[in-house]
Structures are given as structure tokens and as C-alpha cells.
Write an enzyme that holds these catalytic residues in place. Structure first.
Site, short mmCIF file in Angstrom:
data_model
loop_
_atom_site.label_atom_id
_atom_site.label_comp_id
_atom_site.label_asym_id
_atom_site.label_seq_id
_atom_site.Cartn_x
_atom_site.Cartn_y
_atom_site.Cartn_z
N GLU A 239 0.87 -1.20 0.00
CA GLU A 239 0.00 0.00 0.00
C GLU A 239 0.89 1.23 0.00
O GLU A 239 1.79 1.36 0.83
CB GLU A 239 -0.91 -0.03 1.23
CG GLU A 239 -1.69 1.25 1.49
CD GLU A 239 -2.54 1.74 0.32
OE1 GLU A 239 -3.40 0.99 -0.14
OE2 GLU A 239 -2.30 2.88 -0.14
N HIS B 131 -44.23 -3.50 15.22
CA HIS B 131 -45.04 -2.28 15.15
C HIS B 131 -44.72 -1.41 16.35
O HIS B 131 -44.62 -1.93 17.46
CB HIS B 131 -46.53 -2.66 15.18
CG HIS B 131 -47.44 -1.47 15.29
ND1 HIS B 131 -47.73 -0.67 14.22
CD2 HIS B 131 -48.10 -0.95 16.36
CE1 HIS B 131 -48.54 0.29 14.61
NE2 HIS B 131 -48.79 0.15 15.91
N GLY C 218 -6.92 0.84 4.26
CA GLY C 218 -8.29 1.36 4.43
C GLY C 218 -8.76 2.01 3.15
O GLY C 218 -9.94 1.98 2.83
N GLY C 219 -7.82 2.61 2.41
CA GLY C 219 -8.11 3.12 1.07
C GLY C 219 -9.17 4.20 1.01
O GLY C 219 -9.40 4.94 1.98
N THR C 220 -9.82 4.29 -0.13
CA THR C 220 -10.79 5.35 -0.40
C THR C 220 -11.94 5.31 0.61
O THR C 220 -12.32 6.34 1.17
CB THR C 220 -11.37 5.16 -1.82
OG1 THR C 220 -10.30 5.19 -2.76
CG2 THR C 220 -12.37 6.26 -2.16
N GLY D 167 -25.37 13.79 -10.62
CA GLY D 167 -26.47 13.38 -9.74
C GLY D 167 -26.46 11.89 -9.44
O GLY D 167 -27.51 11.27 -9.26
P1 FAD Z 1 -9.53 1.77 -2.89
O1 FAD Z 1 -10.28 1.86 -1.63
O2 FAD Z 1 -9.47 2.97 -3.75
O3 FAD Z 1 -8.07 1.30 -2.49
C1 FAD Z 1 -7.04 1.22 -3.42
C2 FAD Z 1 -5.73 1.39 -2.68
O4 FAD Z 1 -4.68 1.03 -3.55
C3 FAD Z 1 -5.47 2.82 -2.24
O5 FAD Z 1 -5.28 2.85 -0.84
C4 FAD Z 1 -4.21 3.23 -3.01
O6 FAD Z 1 -3.35 4.05 -2.25
C5 FAD Z 1 -3.57 1.89 -3.30
N1 FAD Z 1 -2.75 1.86 -4.51
C6 FAD Z 1 -3.10 2.25 -5.76
N2 FAD Z 1 -2.11 1.97 -6.63
C7 FAD Z 1 -1.10 1.39 -5.91
C8 FAD Z 1 0.16 0.86 -6.25
N3 FAD Z 1 0.61 0.84 -7.51
N4 FAD Z 1 0.92 0.36 -5.26
C9 FAD Z 1 0.47 0.35 -3.97
N5 FAD Z 1 -0.72 0.82 -3.60
C10 FAD Z 1 -1.51 1.32 -4.57
N6 FAD Z 1 -19.01 2.54 -1.13
C11 FAD Z 1 -19.95 1.97 -0.34
O7 FAD Z 1 -20.12 0.75 -0.38
N7 FAD Z 1 -20.71 2.72 0.53
C12 FAD Z 1 -20.59 4.06 0.60
O8 FAD Z 1 -21.28 4.71 1.38
C13 FAD Z 1 -19.62 4.69 -0.23
N8 FAD Z 1 -19.45 6.02 -0.17
C14 FAD Z 1 -18.50 6.61 -0.93
C15 FAD Z 1 -18.33 7.98 -0.84
C16 FAD Z 1 -17.37 8.61 -1.59
C17 FAD Z 1 -17.21 10.10 -1.48
C18 FAD Z 1 -16.50 7.84 -2.42
C19 FAD Z 1 -15.42 8.50 -3.21
C20 FAD Z 1 -16.66 6.47 -2.53
C21 FAD Z 1 -17.66 5.83 -1.79
N9 FAD Z 1 -17.87 4.46 -1.87
C22 FAD Z 1 -18.84 3.88 -1.09
C23 FAD Z 1 -17.09 3.61 -2.79
C24 FAD Z 1 -15.96 2.89 -2.07
O9 FAD Z 1 -15.17 3.83 -1.39
C25 FAD Z 1 -15.14 2.10 -3.07
O10 FAD Z 1 -15.97 1.23 -3.79
C26 FAD Z 1 -14.06 1.27 -2.39
O11 FAD Z 1 -13.21 2.11 -1.63
C27 FAD Z 1 -13.23 0.50 -3.42
O12 FAD Z 1 -12.23 -0.21 -2.76
P2 FAD Z 1 -10.93 -0.70 -3.53
O13 FAD Z 1 -10.21 -1.58 -2.56
O14 FAD Z 1 -11.26 -1.23 -4.86
O15 FAD Z 1 -10.07 0.61 -3.81
#
Ligand code: FAD
Length: 495
Positions: A35, A472, A40-42, A188
Site C-alpha cells: 500500500e 409495530h 483502508g483506502g478510499t 447526480g
Molecule cells: P480503494 O479503496 O481505492 O483502495 C485502493 C488502494 O490502492 C489505495 O489505498 C491506493 O493508495 C492503493 N494503490 C493504488 N495503486 C497502488 C500501487 N501501484 N501500489 C500500492 N498501492 C496502490 N461505497 C460503499 O459501499 N458505501 C458508501 O457509502 C460509499 N461512499 C463513498 C463515498 C465517496 C465520497 C466515495 C469516493 C466512494 C464511496 N464508496 C462507497 C465507494 C468505495 O469507497 C469504493 O468502492 C471502495 O473504496 C473500493 O475499494 P478498492 O479496494 O477497490 O479501492
């Protein structure tokens, strides 16, 4: 460069990556997670968790007005302390972050801090590797397989790069120094609707512009209709079928900034030309333009070509086999936002994908993710929650459809909440017809969708659900009553 080997390498520590890593480690595999930012990511740092924390605060703000106006509670709102709000939000995020780090550590996952690049179907080079094994470049070989979980980032508009202040993405909106007095939200979908709702609760003038004919265009038409009506009632200007032709930043010092100053209470902002579906082109001035026009998969610098992979035209990494999420290159799997539809770009979908891939790599029988039964929620006020097919999708798929809509205000609890809303159920016609989709709008419906998810996933009929008594007074009674009606036993409605 140090050379290392492990059973499984996971690239990316978001929900997709860390769920894969945890499950694989629990199954006895030696797992290395790379990472480059924070595990924890996005979802944890810029998405689900902080945005829902802020929406909870927005609910409290709305509650003050409701308390005063409906319930005779003599409450007044002094204001919102943005630094205090964000401090609570950030505390929730960091406690969760420590929780994920702790889980990975207890499971024995090796977390390498750095950027991973594929060097071949089983090889990865990690640059700026820090947290374990020392700084510098590390080479890793995976004995079982590599999982790509690099997620997505906000899509931006050409020629209108975010500046974090007046043109912002959902990422920037979290870390802005204060709350704007006016916002133009472009897009939207779920993220745009949530941010429009949040800023309106915080007192901003909000305009929501969507190019499609309706908000949440992938949801049932009744959901879009009810949501749009409710947002308009809250004072949000909703323009659907509308195109933003251009937008530019306006400098307060320039004469033509006067209108913007009036709209924003001073300071520079943006001006956008918007062509609505009907009527004349209009110029919208706002302090902030929040661009929520979708997300793009992150694959730059990942070295897909070295491993023999390519993206599709939209930038996704398509799986060759949806039942195992394996790519055309043996041992290489994909999870999360990197996947094209039918995956959903949702955190809970990526958790399920992580479990599937980990179990596949551990040699367990794979059980594909049932995407049709994954719930979709928008946490605006009102919320929307749905699972399965919309009425139009069910008809287009050739089903003979029976649909029933029940307003939440037909229940006592719905009247207590006083926020409108509905339950809509879509089923196959006939006594044994299956439930095909359920669509909810209203307060707290995110907490109500789980039973409908089981109904869709387990091919239940309306009668199967209707025979179970709902408590209820609750909003969930409306779900029970909707299915009673479809089963021909409704007390308040007849099908
Ligand atoms: P990510 O969480 O994006 O993680 C990818 C990780 O890979 C990142 O930490 C990044 O740093 C790392 N990375 C990338 N490239 C490299 C590399 N080459 N080497 C090492 N590390 C790397 N989903 C829901 O289910 N409910 C919600 O309420 C919801 N609300 C959201 C609100 C917002 C504002 C946003 C933007 C998204 C929301 N989502 C929601 C969507 C959800 O956040 C994503 O679907 C989810 O985070 C995807 O997870 P992922 O593991 O695919 O990627």
C-alpha cells in the site's frame, strides 16, 4: 534490491485489498500487502466513512429545525463548528484505521509501504518500500498469485482541474478549510446527491446538475422521482437533462465577479454556463464547484503490460472468469473498483470479492459474488436503498411484473418521521412469483434494505416474506405490508 517471496501479493490496501489479505491469511497463506498510502483506502479515508460521519452531523442540524418547527422543542441552531465536526469525523476514521492495521498485524499479513509495479505474472517491484524490510526497492515473487486492488480516483473535467478550493472533487471537499455558502454540484449519482444533501443541511445554496434525465439514473424511476421531489422541497435546485457547457474561476478583483460575490458573500468563486433540458441557458455562480462525475480505475504505473494484461476501453481490468475474478493470466486476480460492471464500485461489493479471491487462491470451492443481490444505498436526506431489478429492468428482462408502492407515511412511524418516502416492491406475477427488486426512499432506509436483500438473493416470493410479522410501530412495517399486498392479503391496500 532485496528479493523476497510470499504466497500471495495484494496490491492496494483498500476494502478490496485488505479483505483479500485478511481472509487469505486466515486460511493459512503467507500474504504480503503493498500500500502506498494508508490501509483502508478510499472508503475509510476519503469515501464511505468520512462522508457518512458528515451526513450524520447534517442529520443533527436538520433535526434542530424539525424539533422547533414540528415538535415545539424550543431549539435554535447557533451554527456549525467545522473544525469540531471534522475532528470528530477524523477521530472515527483514525480509530477505524488503527483497527484495520491491528487486524492485518494480528492475521500475520506483511504490510509493505510503497508503490507496486508488476514485473511479470508473478513478480512485483516495490519502490519507496518502507514499513518492513527497510527503505528502498524490494522485489517480490508470489508463489500462488497476485491480487490487483488499486481502486479508483475521482474523474475530473478537462480544462477544469481541481484546485481544492473552488473546483473540488469529493476528496477535496473533506479537507476544505470551511463550509461554502453556495455550491454547484455536478453529477447526480450517489456521491453528488450525498454532497448536495450535506451542503444544503449546512445552509448552503445548492444547485445539482445531472446530464441524465433523472437523478440516480440507475435506480428505479420512482426512486428518482421521490428523491428529486424531496431534495427540491429542501430548497436544492435540481437540474436534470442538463449540461454544463463550461465553467471558469472568477477572480473577486474582476468587475464581472460582482454577481459571484453576491452569491458567495465575498471572495472568488466559479461561474458555470448550464443548458437545462428545457428553457434558456443559464449562468450559475457559486463559491464552490463540486465535480462528482464518476470515478476512474487506477492503473497508471502498475505495469499491467509486463504481466500480460490490458485494460478495457474504460480503463477497467476485466476478469476472464467472473466466478473467480481471475484474469486471462493464471494467478492474477482483480477486486474492487478496478472491476467493470457488473461489479458496482461499492465497498461492500469489494469485501465480497476479496473473500472470493482469497478462498480461490487457498484452493477452496469458489462461490461467485451475486451482484444482482448487492444492495445500493445513497445516504442523502432522504436516503435511498435498493436491491435487485427496477420495474423497468424487470419488464425489459421479459418478466410479467407485479409492482406495489406503499408510502411510508401510511405507517404510524412514517408519520412520526414526517419525511415522506416509500417502499416499492417488484415481483414476478403469480402466487409463487419471485421478488425481483425492492426500492426504498426515506429516513434510515439504509438500515431496512437487508431483509429485502435476502428476499431477492433467496428467490423468496412476496408470500414467503408476508408470513413473517414485522414489528409495530416501525418503518419496516411498510415492507411487510407491501409484500402482504402483493401476496393478496394486504390490510391497507389491495393489489
Ligand atoms: P480503494 O479503496 O481505492 O483502495 C485502493 C488502494 O490502492 C489505495 O489505498 C491506493 O493508495 C492503493 N494503490 C493504488 N495503486 C497502488 C500501487 N501501484 N501500489 C500500492 N498501492 C496502490 N461505497 C460503499 O459501499 N458505501 C458508501 O457509502 C460509499 N461512499 C463513498 C463515498 C465517496 C465520497 C466515495 C469516493 C466512494 C464511496 N464508496 C462507497 C465507494 C468505495 O469507497 C469504493 O468502492 C471502495 O473504496 C473500493 O475499494 P478498492 O479496494 O477497490 O479501492
Amino acid at each position: 534490491m532485496s528479493e523476497n517471496s510470499t504466497d500471495v501479493i495484494v496490491i492496494g490496501g483498500g476494502t478490496g485489498g485488505y479483505s483479500t489479505a485478511l481472509r487469505a491469511a486466515h486460511l493459512g497463506l503467507d500474504v504480503t500487502l503493498v500500500e502506498r498510502d494508508l490501509v483502508g483506502g478510499t472508503c475509510l479515508h476519503r469515501g464511505c466513512v468520512p462522508s457518512k460521519a458528515m451526513l450524520h452531523a447534517a442529520e443533527l442540524v436538520d433535526g434542530v429545525a424539525e424539533a422547533r418547527e414540528r415538535w415545539g422543542v424550543k431549539a435554535t441552531l447557533e451554527g456549525v463548528d467545522w473544525p469540531a465536526l471534522t475532528a470528530t469525523r477524523d477521530d472515527i476514521v483514525s480509530r477505524n484505521h488503527r483497527g484495520v492495521e491491528g487486524q492485518l498485524s494480528r492475521a500475520g499479513v506483511t504490510v509493505v509501504r510503497g508503490t507496486a509495479t508488476l514485473t511479470g505474472p508473478r513478480g512485483v517491484r516495490v519502490t519507496d518500500a518502507g514499513s518492513t524490510g527497510g527503505a528502498g526497492v524490494q522485489g517480490w515473487t508470489a508463489r500462488r498469485g497476485i491480487v490487483l486492488a488499486t481502486g479508483s480516483r475521482p474523474r475530473t473535467l478537462p480544462g477544469l482541474e481541481p484546485d481544492g478550493q473552488h473546483v473540488v472533487t469529493s476528496d477535496d471537499a473533506l479537507f476544505a478549510p470551511g463550509l461554502p455558502k453556495s455550491v454547484l454540484v455536478l453529477g447526480g449519482g450517489a456521491i453528488g446527491v450525498e454532497y448536495a444533501s450535506f451542503h444544503r443541511s449546512m445552509g448552503a445554496e445548492v444547485t445539482l446538475v445531472e446530464a441524465a434525465e433523472r437523478l440516480l439514473p440507475l435506480e428505479d424511476e420512482d426512486v428518482s422521482r421521490q428523491l428529486t421531489r424531496a431534495l427540491k422541497k429542501r430548497g436544492i435546485t435540481v437540474l436534470t437533462g442538463a449540461r454544463m457547457l463550461d465553467a471558469h474561476r472568477v477572480d473577486a478583483r474582476r468587475a464581472d465577479a460582482r454577481r459571484v460575490d453576491a452569491a458567495t458573500g465575498g471572495g472568488p468563486g466559479i461561474e458555470a454556463r448550464v443548458r437545462p433540458a428545457r428553457g434558456a441557458e443559464t449562468v450559475i455562480a457559486a463559491e464552490r464547484l463540486l465535480v462528482a462525475v464518476g470515478r476512474v480505475p487506477v492503473t497508471d504505473g502498475l505495469g499491467l503490460a509486463a504481466a500480460g494484461l490490458t485494460t478495457d476501453a474504460r480503463g477497467y481490468v476485466p476478469p476472464a472468469d467472473l466466478s473467480t475474478l481471475s484474469t486471462a493470466v493464471p494467478g492474477l486476480h482483480v477486486v474492487g473498483d478496478l472491476l467493470p460492471p457488473p461489479s458496482l464500485g461499492l465497498a461492500h461489493a469489494s469485501f465480497a470479492e476479496g473473500l472470493l479471491v482469497a478462498e480461490t487462491l487457498a484452493g477452496l470451492p469458489s462461490r461467485p459474488v451475486d451482484y444482482a443481490a448487492v444492495p445500493r444505498v445513497t445516504y442523502s436526506s432522504p436516503q435511498t436503498a435498493s436491491v435487485g431489478l427496477s420495474e423497468a429492468e424487470a419488464r425489459a428482462a421479459g418478466y410479467e411484473v407485479a409492482a406495489n408502492v406503499m408510502p411510508l407515511t401510511a405507517t404510524a412511524k412514517g408519520m412520526v418521521h414526517g419525511q415522506g418516502g416509500m417502499v416499492k416492491a417488484v415481483a414476478e406475477r403469480g402466487a409463487q412469483g419471485r421478488v425481483l427488486g425492492v426500492h426504498l426512499v426515506g429516513p434510515h432506509v439504509s438500515e431496512m434494505i437487508a431483509e429485502s436483500q435476502l428476499a431477492v438473493a433467496w428467490d423468496a416470493s412476496p408470500a414467503d416474506i408476508a408470513q413473517h410479522v414485522h414489528p409495530h410501530p416501525t418503518l419496516s412495517e411498510a415492507v411487510g405490508e407491501t409484500f402482504l399486498t402483493l401476496a393478496g392479503r394486504g390490510l391497507h391496500q389491495h393489489a
